[in-house]
Write an enzyme that holds these catalytic residues in place. Sequence first.
Site, PDB file in Angstrom:
ATOM      1  N   HIS A  41     -50.597 -78.683  24.956  1.00 22.71           N
ATOM      2  CA  HIS A  41     -49.786 -78.087  26.015  1.00 22.71           C
ATOM      3  C   HIS A  41     -50.342 -76.741  26.476  1.00 22.71           C
ATOM      4  O   HIS A  41     -51.163 -76.126  25.801  1.00 22.71           O
ATOM      5  CB  HIS A  41     -48.348 -77.890  25.529  1.00 22.71           C
ATOM      6  N   HIS A 121     -54.032 -70.357  27.762  1.00 16.19           N
ATOM      7  CA  HIS A 121     -55.002 -71.217  27.091  1.00 16.19           C
ATOM      8  C   HIS A 121     -54.313 -72.494  26.617  1.00 16.19           C
ATOM      9  O   HIS A 121     -53.096 -72.581  26.608  1.00 16.19           O
ATOM     10  CB  HIS A 121     -55.636 -70.497  25.897  1.00 16.19           C
TER      11      HIS A 121
END
Length: 172
Positions: A41, A121
């Site tokens: 995710h 990220h």
Amino acid sequence: MVRCFIGYILPRDVREKIFEVEKKILGLPMKCKLVEKENIHLNFSFLGEVEDERIGKIKETLKEICGVYEKFEVKLNKFVFFPSRKYFRVIALDLSEGRNFVIGIAREIVEKIGGDFKSPHVTLCRVKDVKNKEKILEFFDKLKIEFSFEVNSLQLIKSKISRKGPTYEIIF
């Protein structure tokens, strides 16, 4: 109390491709824990333990925030190491497109809802022990990747920790 974060679970096809990269990591001279394929995710804000009564307000605020933004494209094409290349405990995919958009949304979420936001990220693994840092860095410097996907929603995600690792459930 519910342990949760606001994020975006990547589309299945992108998670499949990222997981192929993760499997290559297992051959490197280090001990690490890969992020499970179903858990890959993009994180906007880690909320931690939230009282059940607050969940409704968080959903309302998320709906308001989503009403302001259009869907947008994210591109991942390089690796990043946290806290640094010299001493890393997390290896992740860095955003080359969509970065400023994610930062702007995350700041708004933190301001209106709360939580904690780190540089945008997609985590690949958490590193426990490194045997040969130079070989690991060389591997990632040579590995060419490019993944892109559309972010078309924000998700309130419940995170349940167990011995097998975390399991995520989208609650909104």
